[in-house]
Design an enzyme around this catalytic site. Structure first.
Site, PDB file in Angstrom:
ATOM      1  N   VAL A  11     -14.109  60.523   1.535  1.00 45.97           N
ATOM      2  CA  VAL A  11     -14.616  60.367   0.163  1.00 45.97           C
ATOM      3  C   VAL A  11     -15.638  61.444  -0.167  1.00 45.97           C
ATOM      4  O   VAL A  11     -15.581  62.090  -1.220  1.00 45.97           O
ATOM      5  CB  VAL A  11     -15.263  58.969  -0.004  1.00 45.97           C
ATOM      6  CG1 VAL A  11     -15.890  58.821  -1.376  1.00 45.97           C
ATOM      7  CG2 VAL A  11     -14.235  57.882   0.237  1.00 45.97           C
ATOM      8  N   LYS A  35     -19.553  69.423  12.827  1.00 45.24           N
ATOM      9  CA  LYS A  35     -18.665  69.308  11.664  1.00 45.24           C
ATOM     10  C   LYS A  35     -19.164  70.205  10.517  1.00 45.24           C
ATOM     11  O   LYS A  35     -18.386  70.898   9.865  1.00 45.24           O
ATOM     12  CB  LYS A  35     -18.658  67.845  11.208  1.00 45.24           C
ATOM     13  CG  LYS A  35     -17.582  67.492  10.230  1.00 45.24           C
ATOM     14  CD  LYS A  35     -17.638  65.993   9.977  1.00 45.24           C
ATOM     15  CE  LYS A  35     -16.576  65.538   9.035  1.00 45.24           C
ATOM     16  NZ  LYS A  35     -16.784  64.151   8.610  1.00 45.24           N
ATOM     17  N   PHE A 161     -11.577  55.664  -6.197  1.00 40.28           N
ATOM     18  CA  PHE A 161     -10.219  55.101  -6.210  1.00 40.28           C
ATOM     19  C   PHE A 161      -9.204  56.163  -5.770  1.00 40.28           C
ATOM     20  O   PHE A 161      -8.083  56.202  -6.255  1.00 40.28           O
ATOM     21  CB  PHE A 161      -9.883  54.554  -7.605  1.00 40.28           C
ATOM     22  CG  PHE A 161     -10.841  53.485  -8.064  1.00 40.28           C
ATOM     23  CD1 PHE A 161     -10.749  52.195  -7.569  1.00 40.28           C
ATOM     24  CD2 PHE A 161     -11.850  53.771  -8.974  1.00 40.28           C
ATOM     25  CE1 PHE A 161     -11.644  51.207  -7.969  1.00 40.28           C
ATOM     26  CE2 PHE A 161     -12.746  52.801  -9.395  1.00 40.28           C
ATOM     27  CZ  PHE A 161     -12.650  51.502  -8.886  1.00 40.28           C
ATOM     28  N   PHE A 261       3.549  49.823  -6.475  1.00 43.10           N
ATOM     29  CA  PHE A 261       3.048  49.096  -5.302  1.00 43.10           C
ATOM     30  C   PHE A 261       3.852  47.835  -5.022  1.00 43.10           C
ATOM     31  O   PHE A 261       3.318  46.810  -4.614  1.00 43.10           O
ATOM     32  CB  PHE A 261       1.542  48.815  -5.418  1.00 43.10           C
ATOM     33  CG  PHE A 261       0.742  49.953  -4.862  1.00 43.10           C
ATOM     34  CD1 PHE A 261       0.697  51.169  -5.519  1.00 43.10           C
ATOM     35  CD2 PHE A 261       0.084  49.852  -3.647  1.00 43.10           C
ATOM     36  CE1 PHE A 261       0.025  52.243  -4.988  1.00 43.10           C
ATOM     37  CE2 PHE A 261      -0.605  50.923  -3.097  1.00 43.10           C
ATOM     38  CZ  PHE A 261      -0.628  52.119  -3.779  1.00 43.10           C
ATOM     39  N   LEU A 262       5.141  47.941  -5.275  1.00 43.03           N
ATOM     40  CA  LEU A 262       6.042  46.831  -4.959  1.00 43.03           C
ATOM     41  C   LEU A 262       7.152  47.341  -4.053  1.00 43.03           C
ATOM     42  O   LEU A 262       8.298  46.911  -4.176  1.00 43.03           O
ATOM     43  CB  LEU A 262       6.630  46.237  -6.252  1.00 43.03           C
ATOM     44  CG  LEU A 262       5.742  45.264  -7.029  1.00 43.03           C
ATOM     45  CD1 LEU A 262       6.435  44.774  -8.282  1.00 43.03           C
ATOM     46  CD2 LEU A 262       5.341  44.056  -6.158  1.00 43.03           C
ATOM     47  N   GLY A 265       8.522  47.097   2.967  1.00 42.16           N
ATOM     48  CA  GLY A 265       8.649  47.966   4.139  1.00 42.16           C
ATOM     49  C   GLY A 265       7.975  47.358   5.342  1.00 42.16           C
ATOM     50  O   GLY A 265       8.068  46.136   5.565  1.00 42.16           O
ATOM     51  N   CYS A 272      -8.272  51.797   4.391  1.00 42.92           N
ATOM     52  CA  CYS A 272      -8.861  51.069   3.256  1.00 42.92           C
ATOM     53  C   CYS A 272      -8.355  49.639   3.101  1.00 42.92           C
ATOM     54  O   CYS A 272      -9.144  48.695   3.155  1.00 42.92           O
ATOM     55  CB  CYS A 272      -8.609  51.845   1.974  1.00 42.92           C
ATOM     56  SG  CYS A 272      -9.190  53.530   2.077  1.00 42.92           S
ATOM     57  N   LYS A 275      -9.196  47.057   5.893  1.00 45.72           N
ATOM     58  CA  LYS A 275     -10.652  46.842   5.962  1.00 45.72           C
ATOM     59  C   LYS A 275     -11.169  46.100   4.726  1.00 45.72           C
ATOM     60  O   LYS A 275     -11.972  45.174   4.821  1.00 45.72           O
ATOM     61  CB  LYS A 275     -11.340  48.211   6.081  1.00 45.72           C
ATOM     62  CG  LYS A 275     -12.851  48.176   6.002  1.00 45.72           C
ATOM     63  CD  LYS A 275     -13.446  49.528   6.331  1.00 45.72           C
ATOM     64  CE  LYS A 275     -13.456  50.494   5.163  1.00 45.72           C
ATOM     65  NZ  LYS A 275     -14.529  50.301   4.189  1.00 45.72           N
TER      66      LYS A 275
END
Ligand code: UGA
Length: 445
Positions: A11, A35, A161, A261-262, A265, A272, A275
């Protein structure tokens, strides 16, 4: 405007690089100096399409720099985005220790800055992008209000998002920007920061901090619930002989439902959904509320890999499976990312490895991470192409829906010794494959 970003995980890095590309001066801070050194020389810690180019471009233009000095972000900018991790602890409870640690350090740093303390107008507008359980801003405010910085650190929630694999595009063309704040000055700053990407002005939603915190948890849990719902319907479709693609279209044509999102599988993975569904369940229960829907979302998902494995166990006896070499396509939790966290592909592979002779695995992007993760598995070889995987195998398992798998010429599947495919992502043309005499098993088809 100057911005500091705390944490260069997924993020933080996307947010920092994209704000820098929009013309702001951005300081990205991380506790890991290793890093930071790599990032400062333009080396990406993970794969995300387009992000490396933006980081290199904005480093060159000096709009972006990285630091591991904890004091620099607060002195560099009055606007700070906190993007530190909020992992779950072993009980499923979100662990806020990184967040709390950051605020204790910020308080200490600001106390040492005499000019800041003396200047009654000086403020730090802190936006929390880390996914946090509802009530966290109140809790952090209580830490801040115990000392003289009460009115000088203004906290707001600004959940992200972004989807991995399309994060840059999601940042630059957001569905919405949610700002949870009680402070007019912070709201004005957020509106200004996002002005150039809010191509439709009504897409910035200002709410209370609590609503904003809940929006993030609820959005992810609702999407996860859609996936578990369609996976459960897919089981019915399997049982009675329907086709989940037709069912998805049929219900999705109702605008109130929509077809997104249908996709049935192997279930959802990633850093994300698992959690955040757990996090929401935890928060509901700690508010003495029942959470049946959330719990069910979780448990359907938890059993989906096993449900799919049963299809293989139904076709082959354990003795037969011990003699089979299998082609396994895809190990990342979704296409176009090298992220394997909570990958259902990895879960399936771990269940299959002990019961088959050998696995020929192909993964186009996350191969390095997958090899490290699966180091204990000995009967696996990692091949260079999807075709190489098929060559010596009896059957094929598809676990991640990379486009190159969708578009594979079906003639190649004739090389599979058993002429058999288990498609955990429902991406192949079932009719065409069956017409070639190949057995096809999808989810709900
Ligand atoms: C998710 C949300 O989609 C983002 O909006 C959110 O910002 C992000 O979490 C986050 O909280 O940071 P992400 O985890 O990157 O994004 O990936 P998704 O594209 O949402 O996919 C999640 C999982 O669901 C994947 O394993 C995917 O294969 C699975 N999925 C997705 C399905 O099984 N079926 C579908 O129809 C859609």
């Amino acid at each position: 405007m100057k911005i500091s970003i705390i944490g260069t995980g997924y993020v933080g890095l996307v947010t920092g690089a994209c704000f820098a590309d929009l013309g702001y001066e951005v300081c990205c801070a991380d506790v890991s100096s290793e890093k930071v050194n790599l990032l400062q020389s333009g080396v990406m810690p993970f794969f995300e399409p387009g992000l490396g180019d933006i980081v290199q471009r904005t480093l060159k233009s000096k709009n972006l720099f990285f630091t591991s000095d904890a004091n620099i972000p607060a002195s560099f900018a009055d606007v700070i985005f906190v993007c530190v991790g909020t992992p779950q602890d072993i009980t499923g409870k979100p662990d806020l220790s990184y967040l709390e640690e950051y605020f204790l350090n910020l308080i200490k740093t600001l106390h040492e800055n005499e000019d800041f303390i003396k200047n009654s107008d000086a403020k730090k507008h802190v936006f929390i992008k880390s996914t946090i359980p509802p009530g966290t801003i109140k809790h952090l405010n209580s830490i801040i209000s115990n000392n003289s910085l009460r009115d000088k650190i203004v906290l707001s929630s600004n959940p992200e998002f972004l989807k991995e694999g399309s994060a840059v595009q999601d940042f630059m063309r957001p569905d919405r920007v949610v700002v949870g704040s009680d402070n007019q000055e912070s709201i004005k700053i957020a509106a200004e920061l996002y002005r150039s990407i809010l191509w439709k002005s009504e897409r910035m939603l200002v709410t209370s901090p609590e609503s904003s915190e809940i929006i993030k948890y609820a959005a992810n849990s609702f999407l996860a619930m859609k996936i578990s719902f369609i996976n459960q319907i897919a089981r019915l479709s399997d049982a009675v002989g329907g086709d989940i693609h037709e069912i998805r279209k049929g219900i999705g044509m109702d605008e109130r439902i929509n077809p997104h999102f249908l996709y049935a599988g192997l279930g959802y993975g990633g850093s994300c959904f698992p959690k955040d569904v757990n996090g929401l369940e935890f928060v509901m229960q700690s508010n003495n509320l029942s959470s049946e829907l959330i719990t069910a979302t979780n448990s359907v998902n938890d059993s989906q890999v096993r449900y799919f494995l049963e299809k293989i166990l139904h076709l082959y006896s354990p003795e037969e499976l011990q003699k089979k070499e299998i082609a396994f396509w895809g190990l990342a939790f979704k296409p176009n990312t090298d992220d394997i966290r909570e990958s259902v592909a990895i879960k399936l592979l771990r269940l299959l490895a002990p019961i088959v002779k050998h696995i020929h695995a192909y993964e186009p992007i996350a191969i390095k991470n997958a090899m490290t993760e699966l180091v204990e598995i000995k009967n696996i070889s990692y091949v260079e192409s999807s075709l190489d995987a098929i060559k010596n195998s009896h059957f094929l398992v598809i676990a991640t829906e990379y486009s190159q798998f969708w578009n594979m010429s079906p003639e190649h599947f004739m090389q599979l010794k058993d002429k058999c495919i288990f498609d955990g992502r429902n991406i192949l043309d079932k009719d065409k494959i069956e017409s070639m005499g190949i057995q096809y098993f999808g989810v709900g088809r």
